[in-house]
Motif scaffolding. Structure first.
Motif, PDB file in Angstrom:
ATOM      1  N   LEU A 185       0.828  -1.203   0.000  1.00 51.73           N
ATOM      2  CA  LEU A 185       0.000   0.000   0.000  1.00 51.73           C
ATOM      3  C   LEU A 185       0.864   1.257   0.000  1.00 51.73           C
ATOM      4  N   ARG A 186       1.954   1.235   0.769  1.00 50.04           N
ATOM      5  CA  ARG A 186       2.850   2.398   0.789  1.00 50.04           C
ATOM      6  C   ARG A 186       3.472   2.624  -0.578  1.00 50.04           C
ATOM      7  N   PHE A 187       3.899   1.525  -1.226  1.00 48.21           N
ATOM      8  CA  PHE A 187       4.488   1.661  -2.563  1.00 48.21           C
ATOM      9  C   PHE A 187       3.463   2.218  -3.537  1.00 48.21           C
ATOM     10  N   ARG A 188       2.223   1.749  -3.407  1.00 42.72           N
ATOM     11  CA  ARG A 188       1.167   2.252  -4.293  1.00 42.72           C
ATOM     12  C   ARG A 188       0.912   3.731  -4.049  1.00 42.72           C
ATOM     13  N   GLU A 189       0.871   4.136  -2.781  1.00 40.23           N
ATOM     14  CA  GLU A 189       0.656   5.550  -2.467  1.00 40.23           C
ATOM     15  C   GLU A 189       1.795   6.412  -3.001  1.00 40.23           C
ATOM     16  N   GLN A 190       3.032   5.935  -2.867  1.00 41.91           N
ATOM     17  CA  GLN A 190       4.171   6.691  -3.386  1.00 41.91           C
ATOM     18  C   GLN A 190       4.106   6.810  -4.904  1.00 41.91           C
ATOM     19  N   THR A 191       3.683   5.717  -5.560  1.00 39.72           N
ATOM     20  CA  THR A 191       3.565   5.753  -7.019  1.00 39.72           C
ATOM     21  C   THR A 191       2.493   6.743  -7.454  1.00 39.72           C
TER      22      THR A 191
ATOM     23  N   SER B  91       3.750  10.243  -6.906  1.00 38.63           N
ATOM     24  CA  SER B  91       4.736  10.613  -7.927  1.00 38.63           C
ATOM     25  C   SER B  91       4.054  10.945  -9.250  1.00 38.63           C
ATOM     26  N   VAL B  92       3.060  10.118  -9.640  1.00 36.72           N
ATOM     27  CA  VAL B  92       2.340  10.373 -10.891  1.00 36.72           C
ATOM     28  C   VAL B  92       1.579  11.689 -10.803  1.00 36.72           C
ATOM     29  N   ARG B  93       0.957  11.942  -9.658  1.00 38.09           N
ATOM     30  CA  ARG B  93       0.206  13.187  -9.482  1.00 38.09           C
ATOM     31  C   ARG B  93       1.130  14.393  -9.551  1.00 38.09           C
ATOM     32  N   GLU B  94       2.311  14.279  -8.934  1.00 39.51           N
ATOM     33  CA  GLU B  94       3.272  15.386  -8.971  1.00 39.51           C
ATOM     34  C   GLU B  94       3.742  15.654 -10.392  1.00 39.51           C
ATOM     35  N   LYS B  95       4.023  14.577 -11.145  1.00 43.75           N
ATOM     36  CA  LYS B  95       4.458  14.756 -12.526  1.00 43.75           C
ATOM     37  C   LYS B  95       3.351  15.373 -13.371  1.00 43.75           C
ATOM     38  N   GLN B  96       2.102  14.969 -13.101  1.00 40.71           N
ATOM     39  CA  GLN B  96       0.981  15.520 -13.865  1.00 40.71           C
ATOM     40  C   GLN B  96       0.828  17.015 -13.596  1.00 40.71           C
ATOM     41  N   LEU B  97       0.928  17.396 -12.316  1.00 36.78           N
ATOM     42  CA  LEU B  97       0.819  18.815 -11.977  1.00 36.78           C
ATOM     43  C   LEU B  97       1.958  19.613 -12.607  1.00 36.78           C
ATOM     44  N   ARG B  98       3.169  19.039 -12.575  1.00 39.31           N
ATOM     45  CA  ARG B  98       4.292  19.735 -13.176  1.00 39.31           C
ATOM     46  C   ARG B  98       4.121  19.845 -14.686  1.00 39.31           C
TER      47      ARG B  98
END
Length: 415
Positions: free
Chosen positions: A176-182, A185-192
């Motif tokens: 679950l932690r790995f999924r949350e980090q993924t 990360s995807v959300r951060e890249k999308q915002l950027r």
């Protein structure tokens, strides 16, 4: 415990659970002694509960404003829970107590709160506590009731339960932690990416708006040149106008290439290092650029934005030096092996005041207001490196100043 809302959620949940457990322990001891009239070590039990309550008060005070607790602190709290619970059980029947399975609770909490090593430690500690309680059971009681096999079976069941919780729940929590980090990360890249698209649109619009005035200036220049061909001032206008026109055409071509990703290629590291050297010498002659090691004879993935992305970092490093009255820039290449693959990184160190904690959290991830312009350029550089299969890491040097670590993707080309 509303004041725990600013505390690390893991510690906050543990403290609230312990508060409830202390209240239940106190009520249970009083009910068993006064209502059920069982002979138990009342004063000893009340003393242990009082010590547990005192430890709880100190813990609440210590963690009331801790937004992120380290794992050592969490393990200390769970260790205290196991010890207090073991002492309470030893004073009220030991392994024969029906509530001995409560020793599984710290393992459950550890499974969702600490690392695999910490979880293994708490599981072993709880199993050792149960084993100690079993050993301390009076032998005559076990023989009189012929309960030896039963208690050993309970111990085996506890060990199996503890192992299953540690393995299954721990593995699920890590997944679950790995999924949350993924997802983060995807959300951060999308915002950027959205920010970069917005900036790209603004840049295209500005380029378009500048094209017409420059074209008009070119026409005026040509008319003036026809009327006054010997005027030195008019002749000097030709070079800057030509530069503006060339830059606009370059911006258009670059924008088209980036949108179609048609310009991904490779560049020799020796050529890239020479370009960096020449650019710094041209634009920042007051800065002394020092290479700490030789440039490897390899090639890296590149496009038209790689050099500008690196120069953005060098410009920020130069600004940091100037603000701290320094003129030294240190560059070095770093190789690291990860299995069968090799990673190459360029380390850029300045001798400024370094990054603040807030800057390290924001740089490269979002736009950050700054008088020095730092933030936007770093974000764009980070996006460029990621597009070229690389990455950017910013940190402070232990001897002062800041370091920008640029990871570059190697290609198979080379001399």
């Amino acid at each position: 415990m509303a004041f725990l809302t600013r505390t690390d959620p893991a510690i906050s949940r543990l403290l609230m659970l312990r508060s409830g457990a202390i209240a239940i322990q106190l009520l249970a001891v009083i009910a068993v002694y006064f209502l059920l009239e069982h002979q138990i070590a009342l004063y000893e039990l009340l003393l242990v509960i009082s010590l547990e309550a005192l430890f709880q008060i100190f813990s609440v005070i210590a963690y009331r404003n801790v937004s992120k607790a380290n794992e050592i602190g969490m393990l200390m709290q769970l260790t205290a829970d196991v010890l207090f619970l073991t002492i309470l059980l030893s004073l009220s029947g030991g392994a024969t107590n029906a509530f001995v399975s409560l020793l599984l609770l710290p393992i459950m909490i550890a499974a969702v709160s600490v690392s695999a090593k910490g979880l293994a430690y708490i599981a072993i500690l709880a199993i050792a506590a149960y084993s100690l309680l079993l050993v301390k059971v009076p032998q005559h009681s076990m023989h009189d009731m012929d309960m030896t096999s039963h208690f050993i079976g309970m111990w085996v069941n506890f060990v199996i339960s503890a192992s299953v919780i540690a393995l299954v729940v721990g593995a699920m929590n890590r997944a679950l932690r790995f999924r949350e980090q993924t997802i983060a990360s995807v959300r951060e890249k999308q915002l950027r990416s959205e920010q970069i698209v917005t900036l790209d649109g603004a840049a295209v619009q500005i380029t378009h708006q500048l094209a017409s005035p420059i074209a008009n200036l070119q026409l005026i220049f040509e008319e003036l040149q026809e009327e006054q061909p010997d005027n030195a001032l008019i002749t000097e206008m030709q070079k800057p106008l030509a530069q503006c026109k060339a830059q606009l055409n370059h911006f258009r071509e670059l924008s088209a290439q980036l949108r179609t990703h048609s310009n991904i290629s490779s560049v020799r590291l020796l050529d890239l290092a020479q370009q960096i050297q020449d650019t710094i010498l041209l634009h920042y002659p007051d800065q002394q650029l020092t290479w700490q090691n030789e440039t490897p004879n390899v090639s890296v993935v590149s496009d038209a934005m790689l050099l500008p992305a690196i120069l953005n970092l060098l410009q920020n490093a130069t600004t940091a030096n100037q603000q701290n009255n320094q003129n030294q820039l240190t560059l070095s290449w770093q190789f690291s092996n990860q299995g069968s693959e090799q990673d190459l990184s360029l380390l850029i160190r300045d001798y400024g005041k370094g990054f603040t904690k807030e800057q390290l959290n924001q740089l490269g991830g979002q736009l950050m207001p700054s008088n020095s312009g730092m933030g936007l350029a770093v974000m764009l550089s980070n996006a460029t490196f990621e597009r070229l299969q690389g990455s950017l890491t910013l940190f402070n040097h232990e001897q002062g100043g800041a370091v920008a670590k640029v990871k570059l993707a190697l290609t198979n080309e080379g001399d």
